[in-house]
Design a protein around this motif. Structure first.
Motif, PDB file in Angstrom:
ATOM      1  N   ASP A   1       0.805  -1.217   0.000  1.00 55.02           N
ATOM      2  CA  ASP A   1       0.000   0.000   0.000  1.00 55.02           C
ATOM      3  C   ASP A   1       0.836   1.263   0.000  1.00 55.02           C
ATOM      4  O   ASP A   1       0.412   2.289  -0.553  1.00 55.02           O
ATOM      5  N   ALA A   2       2.017   1.250   0.622  1.00 56.00           N
ATOM      6  CA  ALA A   2       2.853   2.447   0.673  1.00 56.00           C
ATOM      7  C   ALA A   2       4.248   2.061   1.141  1.00 56.00           C
ATOM      8  O   ALA A   2       4.456   0.994   1.747  1.00 56.00           O
ATOM      9  N   ILE A   3       5.191   2.959   0.860  1.00 58.84           N
ATOM     10  CA  ILE A   3       6.589   2.768   1.252  1.00 58.84           C
ATOM     11  C   ILE A   3       7.049   4.007   2.002  1.00 58.84           C
ATOM     12  O   ILE A   3       6.777   5.141   1.586  1.00 58.84           O
ATOM     13  N   PHE A   4       7.760   3.787   3.105  1.00 58.92           N
ATOM     14  CA  PHE A   4       8.256   4.872   3.947  1.00 58.92           C
ATOM     15  C   PHE A   4       9.775   4.719   4.072  1.00 58.92           C
ATOM     16  O   PHE A   4      10.255   3.723   4.624  1.00 58.92           O
ATOM     17  N   LEU A   5      10.515   5.687   3.564  1.00 54.18           N
ATOM     18  CA  LEU A   5      11.977   5.622   3.551  1.00 54.18           C
ATOM     19  C   LEU A   5      12.572   6.495   4.650  1.00 54.18           C
ATOM     20  O   LEU A   5      12.196   7.659   4.802  1.00 54.18           O
ATOM     21  N   THR A   6      13.531   5.926   5.388  1.00 56.08           N
ATOM     22  CA  THR A   6      14.170   6.682   6.462  1.00 56.08           C
ATOM     23  C   THR A   6      15.234   7.637   5.941  1.00 56.08           C
ATOM     24  O   THR A   6      15.408   8.734   6.477  1.00 56.08           O
ATOM     25  N   HIS A   7      15.974   7.221   4.908  1.00 61.30           N
ATOM     26  CA  HIS A   7      16.999   8.079   4.313  1.00 61.30           C
ATOM     27  C   HIS A   7      17.440   7.454   2.999  1.00 61.30           C
ATOM     28  O   HIS A   7      16.939   6.381   2.619  1.00 61.30           O
ATOM     29  N   LEU A   8      18.364   8.119   2.312  1.00 65.29           N
ATOM     30  CA  LEU A   8      18.650   7.754   0.930  1.00 65.29           C
ATOM     31  C   LEU A   8      19.992   7.072   0.717  1.00 65.29           C
ATOM     32  O   LEU A   8      20.536   7.105  -0.392  1.00 65.29           O
TER      33      LEU A   8
ATOM     34  N   ASP B   1       3.926   7.893  -6.171  1.00 66.72           N
ATOM     35  CA  ASP B   1       3.400   9.187  -5.717  1.00 66.72           C
ATOM     36  C   ASP B   1       4.278   9.641  -4.556  1.00 66.72           C
ATOM     37  O   ASP B   1       4.095   9.218  -3.411  1.00 66.72           O
ATOM     38  N   PHE B   2       5.270  10.489  -4.863  1.00 66.67           N
ATOM     39  CA  PHE B   2       6.271  10.887  -3.873  1.00 66.67           C
ATOM     40  C   PHE B   2       5.754  12.028  -2.996  1.00 66.67           C
ATOM     41  O   PHE B   2       5.209  13.016  -3.485  1.00 66.67           O
ATOM     42  N   THR B   3       5.969  11.890  -1.682  1.00 67.40           N
ATOM     43  CA  THR B   3       5.669  12.949  -0.725  1.00 67.40           C
ATOM     44  C   THR B   3       6.878  13.131   0.181  1.00 67.40           C
ATOM     45  O   THR B   3       7.446  12.144   0.677  1.00 67.40           O
ATOM     46  N   ASN B   4       7.280  14.373   0.418  1.00 64.31           N
ATOM     47  CA  ASN B   4       8.442  14.660   1.265  1.00 64.31           C
ATOM     48  C   ASN B   4       8.046  14.637   2.738  1.00 64.31           C
ATOM     49  O   ASN B   4       6.980  15.135   3.115  1.00 64.31           O
ATOM     50  N   TRP B   5       8.925  14.094   3.551  1.00 64.36           N
ATOM     51  CA  TRP B   5       8.726  14.162   4.991  1.00 64.36           C
ATOM     52  C   TRP B   5       8.763  15.614   5.465  1.00 64.36           C
ATOM     53  O   TRP B   5       9.555  16.411   4.970  1.00 64.36           O
ATOM     54  N   ALA B   6       7.952  15.921   6.458  1.00 64.27           N
ATOM     55  CA  ALA B   6       8.075  17.144   7.244  1.00 64.27           C
ATOM     56  C   ALA B   6       8.327  16.685   8.680  1.00 64.27           C
ATOM     57  O   ALA B   6       7.515  15.953   9.264  1.00 64.27           O
ATOM     58  N   GLU B   7       9.443  17.086   9.226  1.00 66.33           N
ATOM     59  CA  GLU B   7       9.896  16.539  10.518  1.00 66.33           C
ATOM     60  C   GLU B   7       8.835  16.693  11.607  1.00 66.33           C
ATOM     61  O   GLU B   7       8.288  17.772  11.820  1.00 66.33           O
ATOM     62  N   ARG B   8       8.491  15.562  12.209  1.00 65.53           N
ATOM     63  CA  ARG B   8       7.531  15.430  13.309  1.00 65.53           C
ATOM     64  C   ARG B   8       6.085  15.718  12.882  1.00 65.53           C
ATOM     65  O   ARG B   8       5.211  15.845  13.743  1.00 65.53           O
ATOM     66  N   GLU B   9       5.830  15.791  11.596  1.00 61.59           N
ATOM     67  CA  GLU B   9       4.454  15.893  11.111  1.00 61.59           C
ATOM     68  C   GLU B   9       3.955  14.499  10.754  1.00 61.59           C
ATOM     69  O   GLU B   9       4.501  13.838   9.870  1.00 61.59           O
ATOM     70  N   SER B  10       2.922  14.047  11.448  1.00 58.01           N
ATOM     71  CA  SER B  10       2.434  12.679  11.304  1.00 58.01           C
ATOM     72  C   SER B  10       1.701  12.479   9.988  1.00 58.01           C
ATOM     73  O   SER B  10       1.031  13.383   9.479  1.00 58.01           O
ATOM     74  N   VAL B  11       1.815  11.277   9.461  1.00 55.23           N
ATOM     75  CA  VAL B  11       1.103  10.852   8.265  1.00 55.23           C
ATOM     76  C   VAL B  11       0.109   9.769   8.672  1.00 55.23           C
ATOM     77  O   VAL B  11       0.502   8.729   9.223  1.00 55.23           O
TER      78      VAL B  11
ATOM     79  N   ARG C   1      -0.539   4.457  -8.674  1.00 52.88           N
ATOM     80  CA  ARG C   1       0.818   4.746  -8.216  1.00 52.88           C
ATOM     81  C   ARG C   1       0.970   4.381  -6.745  1.00 52.88           C
ATOM     82  O   ARG C   1       0.045   4.547  -5.950  1.00 52.88           O
ATOM     83  N   ILE C   2       2.156   3.890  -6.386  1.00 54.06           N
ATOM     84  CA  ILE C   2       2.425   3.516  -4.997  1.00 54.06           C
ATOM     85  C   ILE C   2       2.877   4.765  -4.239  1.00 54.06           C
ATOM     86  O   ILE C   2       3.842   5.423  -4.640  1.00 54.06           O
ATOM     87  N   PRO C   3       2.205   5.123  -3.140  1.00 53.93           N
ATOM     88  CA  PRO C   3       2.671   6.265  -2.342  1.00 53.93           C
ATOM     89  C   PRO C   3       4.042   5.977  -1.723  1.00 53.93           C
ATOM     90  O   PRO C   3       4.270   4.887  -1.177  1.00 53.93           O
ATOM     91  N   VAL C   4       4.939   6.943  -1.813  1.00 56.03           N
ATOM     92  CA  VAL C   4       6.273   6.840  -1.222  1.00 56.03           C
ATOM     93  C   VAL C   4       6.542   8.110  -0.429  1.00 56.03           C
ATOM     94  O   VAL C   4       6.519   9.218  -0.987  1.00 56.03           O
ATOM     95  N   TRP C   5       6.783   7.955   0.871  1.00 57.01           N
ATOM     96  CA  TRP C   5       7.221   9.072   1.704  1.00 57.01           C
ATOM     97  C   TRP C   5       8.720   8.953   1.904  1.00 57.01           C
ATOM     98  O   TRP C   5       9.239   7.852   2.150  1.00 57.01           O
ATOM     99  N   GLY C   6       9.435  10.073   1.823  1.00 53.61           N
ATOM    100  CA  GLY C   6      10.878  10.041   2.005  1.00 53.61           C
ATOM    101  C   GLY C   6      11.455  11.439   2.053  1.00 53.61           C
ATOM    102  O   GLY C   6      10.734  12.442   2.013  1.00 53.61           O
ATOM    103  N   PRO C   7      12.783  11.554   2.133  1.00 51.26           N
ATOM    104  CA  PRO C   7      13.445  12.852   2.098  1.00 51.26           C
ATOM    105  C   PRO C   7      13.135  13.606   0.800  1.00 51.26           C
ATOM    106  O   PRO C   7      12.710  13.016  -0.204  1.00 51.26           O
ATOM    107  N   ALA C   8      13.380  14.904   0.809  1.00 51.00           N
ATOM    108  CA  ALA C   8      13.013  15.761  -0.316  1.00 51.00           C
ATOM    109  C   ALA C   8      13.672  15.338  -1.624  1.00 51.00           C
ATOM    110  O   ALA C   8      13.114  15.548  -2.703  1.00 51.00           O
ATOM    111  N   ALA C   9      14.844  14.729  -1.570  1.00 51.12           N
ATOM    112  CA  ALA C   9      15.571  14.367  -2.789  1.00 51.12           C
ATOM    113  C   ALA C   9      15.190  13.003  -3.342  1.00 51.12           C
ATOM    114  O   ALA C   9      15.773  12.561  -4.337  1.00 51.12           O
TER     115      ALA C   9
END
Length: 265
Positions: free
Chosen positions: A57-64, A120-130, A90-98
């Motif tokens: 359903d989605a992918i969450f990346l800690t860093h690159l 479907d890329f979305t950038n993390w915002a620090e401490r903002e919950s998804v 499209r598969i949602p992907v949360w990760g760093p801005a790059a």
């Protein structure tokens, strides 16, 4: 919430495990949702033992760093070129801005469209919950030598056996050395999945990169975590040693992550 350790070897795949990748499943009362934390080198093949790729359903990346994200390139191929077409959007992907540009560059694509047609890329915002299905995922900035690195706090609220609503918490450290963000991410977590790539005495001169078993145990104790699962252990680091380092400083249960093992939180 169920955790499946898909890959847990640090820095690059080892003989018994891919690099970092963790599958989480939870039910919202209507269906089972599946999310992936990190998709490191070698993980895409192994994850197919536990789920169809189209069920992610989605992918969450800690860093690159590649050992945490590079198999997104292979998943791009699966989505784009599956005969008969990909059965979902499209598969949602949360990760760093790059993230989007880095993956396109790694695969030799133009940045536009890059992989935006598959993900479907979305950038993390620090401490903002998804909020995603039954999961709430919150990124906490941590101490690792890349532009953005995060620990992820994952919460699922569900009924217990008596019908009471309870919140279960899993925290995944990503890659980090000791820092307050890590402890805050892991506060009162039911399971703290924490890296321990370094050994006390061997790696003392390397700062702000990775934890030892001792430092992982100290972070877990400071956070009040209930269970500690050590992970991201490279082939040259002793699992027995990092576990022995953690036990004197952490009063709860300590274990080492093993690829293919499932945990219920």
């Amino acid at each position: 919430m169920k955790l499946t350790v898909v890959g847990c070897t640090g820095s690059f795949p080892g003989p018994g495990s891919p690099a970092s990748c963790y599958l989480l499943t939870a039910d919202d009362g209507e269906r089972t949702w599946k999310i992936v934390m990190d998709l490191g080198s070698g993980a895409l093949g192994a994850i197919q033992r536990y789920t169809d790729l189209e069920d992610i359903d989605a992918i969450f990346l800690t860093h690159l760093h590649p050992d945490h994200c590079m198999d997104l390139c292979g998943l791009h191929v699966a989505v784009r070129w599956k005969p008969g077409g990909w059965g979902r959007g499209r598969i949602p992907v949360w990760g760093p801005a790059a993230t989007a540009d880095r993956m396109a560059t790694a695969y030799g694509l133009e940045l536009d469209p890059g992989m935006h047609e598959e993900f479907d890329f979305t950038n993390w915002a620090e401490r903002e919950s998804v909020a995603f299905g039954p999961f709430t995922v919150t990124p906490f900035a941590v101490n690792h030598p890349v532009e953005e690195a995060y620990a992820l706090r994952v919460e699922v609220t569900e009924p217990d056996k008596d019908g009471n609503r309870v919140t279960r918490v899993l925290t995944y450290s990503g890659d980090t050395d000791s820092c307050t963000g890590l402890e805050e991410a892991a506060k009162d977590s039911d399971l703290f999945l924490c890296e321990a790539a370094f050994e006390e005495g061997r790696d003392d001169d390397i700062k702000d990169v990775h934890l030892t078993g001792k430092r992982a145990g100290e972070a877990a104790a400071a956070a009040g975590a209930r269970r500690l699962l050590l992970t991201h252990i490279p082939v040259w680091t002793s699992q027995a040693k990092v576990m022995a380092e953690a036990r004197p400083v952490f009063p709860g249960d300590v274990a080492v992550a093993v690829a293919g093992v499932h945990y219920t939180i």
